[in-house]
Write an enzyme that holds these catalytic residues in place. Structure first.
Site, PDB file in Angstrom:
ATOM      1  N   HIS A  36       6.515   2.193   0.863  1.00  0.00           N
ATOM      2  CA  HIS A  36       6.372   0.927   1.464  1.00  0.00           C
ATOM      3  C   HIS A  36       7.397  -0.225   1.408  1.00  0.00           C
ATOM      4  O   HIS A  36       7.189  -1.318   2.070  1.00  0.00           O
ATOM      5  CB  HIS A  36       5.027   0.413   0.736  1.00  0.00           C
ATOM      6  CG  HIS A  36       3.753   1.133   1.067  1.00  0.00           C
ATOM      7  ND1 HIS A  36       3.495   2.289   0.406  1.00  0.00           N
ATOM      8  CD2 HIS A  36       3.110   1.209   2.153  1.00  0.00           C
ATOM      9  CE1 HIS A  36       2.480   2.799   0.973  1.00  0.00           C
ATOM     10  NE2 HIS A  36       2.132   2.168   2.340  1.00  0.00           N
ATOM     11  N   GLU A  79      -5.956  11.437   5.497  1.00  0.00           N
ATOM     12  CA  GLU A  79      -4.753  11.283   4.806  1.00  0.00           C
ATOM     13  C   GLU A  79      -4.741  12.097   3.615  1.00  0.00           C
ATOM     14  O   GLU A  79      -3.488  12.345   2.807  1.00  0.00           O
ATOM     15  CB  GLU A  79      -3.932  10.004   4.680  1.00  0.00           C
ATOM     16  CG  GLU A  79      -5.042   9.337   3.826  1.00  0.00           C
ATOM     17  CD  GLU A  79      -4.505   7.804   3.537  1.00  0.00           C
ATOM     18  OE1 GLU A  79      -3.295   7.266   3.982  1.00  0.00           O
ATOM     19  OE2 GLU A  79      -5.280   6.813   3.362  1.00  0.00           O
ATOM     20  N   CYS A  84      -1.488   6.818  12.670  1.00  0.00           N
ATOM     21  CA  CYS A  84      -0.901   5.519  12.016  1.00  0.00           C
ATOM     22  C   CYS A  84       0.454   5.650  11.082  1.00  0.00           C
ATOM     23  O   CYS A  84       0.859   4.667  10.507  1.00  0.00           O
ATOM     24  CB  CYS A  84      -1.772   4.634  11.687  1.00  0.00           C
ATOM     25  SG  CYS A  84      -2.895   4.930  10.308  1.00  0.00           S
ATOM     26  N   ASP A  86       0.765   9.826   4.081  1.00  0.00           N
ATOM     27  CA  ASP A  86       0.157  10.414   2.832  1.00  0.00           C
ATOM     28  C   ASP A  86      -0.189  11.704   2.869  1.00  0.00           C
ATOM     29  O   ASP A  86       0.120  12.767   2.113  1.00  0.00           O
ATOM     30  CB  ASP A  86      -0.993   9.694   2.118  1.00  0.00           C
ATOM     31  CG  ASP A  86      -1.011   8.399   1.575  1.00  0.00           C
ATOM     32  OD1 ASP A  86       0.223   8.648   0.671  1.00  0.00           O
ATOM     33  OD2 ASP A  86      -1.284   7.316   1.772  1.00  0.00           O
TER      34      ASP A  86
HETATM   35  C1  PEP Z   1      -0.437   6.707   5.879  1.00  0.00           C
HETATM   36  O1  PEP Z   1      -0.453   7.064   4.627  1.00  0.00           O
HETATM   37  O2  PEP Z   1       0.040   7.531   6.606  1.00  0.00           O
HETATM   38  C2  PEP Z   1      -0.483   5.267   6.326  1.00  0.00           C
HETATM   39  C3  PEP Z   1      -0.463   4.728   7.345  1.00  0.00           C
HETATM   40  O3  PEP Z   1      -0.871   4.281   5.114  1.00  0.00           O
HETATM   41  P1  PEP Z   1       0.089   3.890   3.957  1.00  0.00           P
HETATM   42  O4  PEP Z   1       1.407   4.138   4.423  1.00  0.00           O
HETATM   43  O5  PEP Z   1      -0.072   2.374   3.602  1.00  0.00           O
HETATM   44  O6  PEP Z   1      -0.130   4.793   2.657  1.00  0.00           O
HETATM   45 MG    MG Z   2      -1.781   6.137   3.125  1.00  0.00          MG
END
Ligand code: PEP
Ligand code: MG
Length: 595
Positions: free
Chosen positions: A201, A443, A514, A467
């Site tokens: 993140h 995910e 996403c 994920d």
């Molecule tokens: C993902 O897991 O692809 C996602 C978009 O969520 P995050 O990166 O916030 O876990």
């Molecule tokens: Mg995620």
């Protein structure tokens, strides 16, 4: 804490993981590795009140400093960013800590700096043994405040990230997503860390702030010193320490080339995202904070495919109220109109922690009590957010999505709470969109494999590949040591994605993606050919995706997707995808693929 650093004067090239694109050249600022250390001196009984007075003055000065920084950051970057300093004030004003320092001073008759560091060390030792994440998180607050107080006692210069006056490249062992959220784009021109992966993140935040970044360098903090010059190439994951003149000139040219390409891509902003043979897809942006909407619009996205609301809960000592959340969600919905925004409910855990929530430290945080699991077990927090989202749905095209759904049961459980909140609002006559679309984030492999079942009840899917890849391949997304195994192109990943898209389409629901994979331009043709309806990526990636979409026939993308599904290894698919990218957008392929 790290050992003494070696000094290097020679040019040195380090290879890490590209986190956010762009090239910057600048002076280094090392963040957060400074140890707490104070000189030791015996004092007389007469000196005790003098030392106490010095301590109290240092506390007052530190308090003023923190309040000033809080105001400055809140003004420049928004109140969400300023809130971390409220937590610092709580540490500073902790009467137990202050009392303990004074009692020990009287007893030991040593200078106040020394005594203060001794007590602080004791606190840190105790807290680092603590099982609970809340207490562990207090350590970094205590260290930050401790450094400030010590500097004021020693009359040393204060150097926190917010004090940066020159444009600098920040170098750190690690940066938490909340530290990254505090970076001021004007002063932090790039950053590099020892640890972290492409989809950590911290890396995601760098993209959203449009700050070039390289993570997973393993030893950058060992070989670099404050004031060194570096070239940071976030597109290719390279950091060059103390570059020669020849290298600086070379990279300055690259920098110009990159800016030129970016400018050219910006020209696509108002054009439609459709293939040469007229197949249209939605290109949306991911946001972490409400202020990111401007960047989504500026890059020509048609909506927000993922609003990561957990950043709202970070860098503050308390939980956001319903009203605060409502105002933020409403403002995002109104600004992105007539397009949609998909608000994802709170997704904490994994590498995103909230210091004020009492979440115990776990052996496997990514497999633990996170996201929807935490929300279902914390109905008060969850319902407050749902209420805010529903109320905001009266003001724009707002959709709702649950993270980390592992099967239909969790989806249904979340919907029961949602219905509860809806009926409460109805009773009070508070307006909301009763037909708000509710989607599932896919995910977790079990959700992908049962997506035929979930698709019957969900209004849409959004594939969270960040994920999904880590769970399907058993590769921690933030661990730089196994980053080579983290392959979006792995045949297992491609087949899960295909399965989700096909199952969604059988039930006539839209399927988006996403994760960071949506912005991996070599993968655009494959995803398009698999039938993906919506790409949602960091806003800076939107023009590149659009360029690829507009340069290919949908029928050709389908052929590419089918061929890639027949391959045996991730490497094979990656080489194939890169080669196709060169044919589709030859001018961009080398510069942007990062390969
Ligand atoms: C993902 O897991 O692809 C996602 C978009 O969520 P995050 O990166 O916030 O876990
Ligand atoms: Mg995620």
């Amino acid at each position: 804490m790290k050992g003494p650093r070696k000094s290097i004067r020679k040019q040195m090239q380090l290879k890490g993981i590209p986190a956010a694109p762009g090239i910057v050249i600048g002076k280094v600022y090392i963040f957060g590795t400074e140890e707490l250390h104070a000189p030791e001196r015996k004092i007389t009984s007469e000196e005790v009140p003098v030392e106490i007075a010095r301590f109290k003055r240092a506390l007052l000065e530190t308090r003023k400093e923190i309040i000033k920084v809080e105001k400055k950051i809140s003004h420049e970057m928004g109140v969400e960013h300023g809130r971390i300093f409220s937590a610092h004030l709580l540490v500073l004003e902790d009467p137990v800590l202050v009392e303990e320092v004074i009692t020990r001073l009287k007893k030991k008759k040593k200078n106040i700096e020394f005594v203060f560091v001794e007590i602080l060390d004791k606190y840190i030792d105790v807290l680092s043994e603590a099982k609970d994440e809340y207490l562990r998180d207090r350590i970094s607050d205590i260290m930050d405040v401790g450094r400030r107080i010590l500097r004021n006692l020693l009359g040393a210069e204060t150097r926190g990230m917010e004090d940066l006056t020159d444009k600098s490249v920040v170098i750190a062992y690690d940066l938490s997503p909340s530290h990254t959220a505090m970076m001021h784009k004007g002063r932090v021109i790039g950053f590099a860390t020892d640890i972290g992966g492409r989809t950590s993140h911290t890396a995601i935040m760098a993209k959203s702030l449009e700050i070039p970044a390289v993570v997973g360098l393993e030893n950058v903090t060992d070989v670099i010193r404050n004031g060194d010059t570096v070239i940071l190439d976030g597109t290719h994951g390279v950091v060059i320490v103390n570059p020669t003149k020849r290298f600086v000139e070379k990279y300055e040219k690259e920098q110009k080339k990159y800016e030129h390409i970016e400018k050219g891509l910006f020209g696509l902003k108002t054009l439609s995202s459709e293939t040469l043979d007229g197949h249209k897809v939605v290109l949306a942006g991911n946001i972490e904070l409400p202020e990111d909407v401007a960047s989504v619009i500026a890059h020509g996205a048609e909506g927000i495919g993922l609003y990561r609301t957990e950043y709202f809960y970070m860098n503050r000592p308390d939980l956001p109220s319903e009203e605060e959340q409502f105002n933020a969600y409403k403002s995002v919905a109104m600004r992105i109109k007539p397009h949609h925004v998909i608000i994802r409910t709170l997704d904490i855990g994994g590498d995103k922690f909230l210091s004020h929530l009492d979440i115990p430290k776990e052996m496997n945080p990514f497999l633990g009590w996170r996201a929807i699991r935490f929300c279902l077990a914390s109905p008060v927090i969850f319902k407050t957010q749902l209420r805010a989202i529903l109320r905001a749905s009266a003001f724009g095209k707002l959709k709702l999505m649950y993270p980390m759904i592992s099967g239909i049961t969790e989806f249904r459980q979340a919907n029961v709470l949602l219905e509860d909140v809806k009926s409460g609002l109805r009773k009070k006559g508070i307006p909301f969109n009763n037909d708000i679309e509710v989607g599932a984030m896919i995910e977790v492999p079990s959700a992908a494999m049962t997506s035929n079942i979930i698709a019957k009840e969900a209004d849409f899917f959004s594939i969270g590949t960040n994920d999904l890849i880590q769970y399907a391949l058993a590769v921690d997304r933030v661990n730089e040591k196994i980053a080579y195994l983290y392959e979006p192109t792995h045949p297992a990943v491609l087949s899960l994605i295909r399965m989700v898209i096909d199952n969604g389409h059988k039930e006539n629901i839209s399927v988006g993606l996403c994760g960071e994979m949506a912005g991996d331009i070599a993968m655009v043709a494959i995803l398009l050919g698999l039938g993906l309806d919506e790409f949602s990526a960091s806003p800076i990636a939107i023009p590149e995706i659009k360029k690829v979409v507009r340069s290919i026939e949908y029928s050709a993308a389908k052929v590419i997707a089918q061929k890639s599904l027949q391959m045996q290894t991730g490497e094979e698919v990656r080489l194939f995808a890169n080669a196709r990218l060169k044919e589709i957008v030859p001018d961009l392929a080398d510069e942007l693929s990062g390969k």
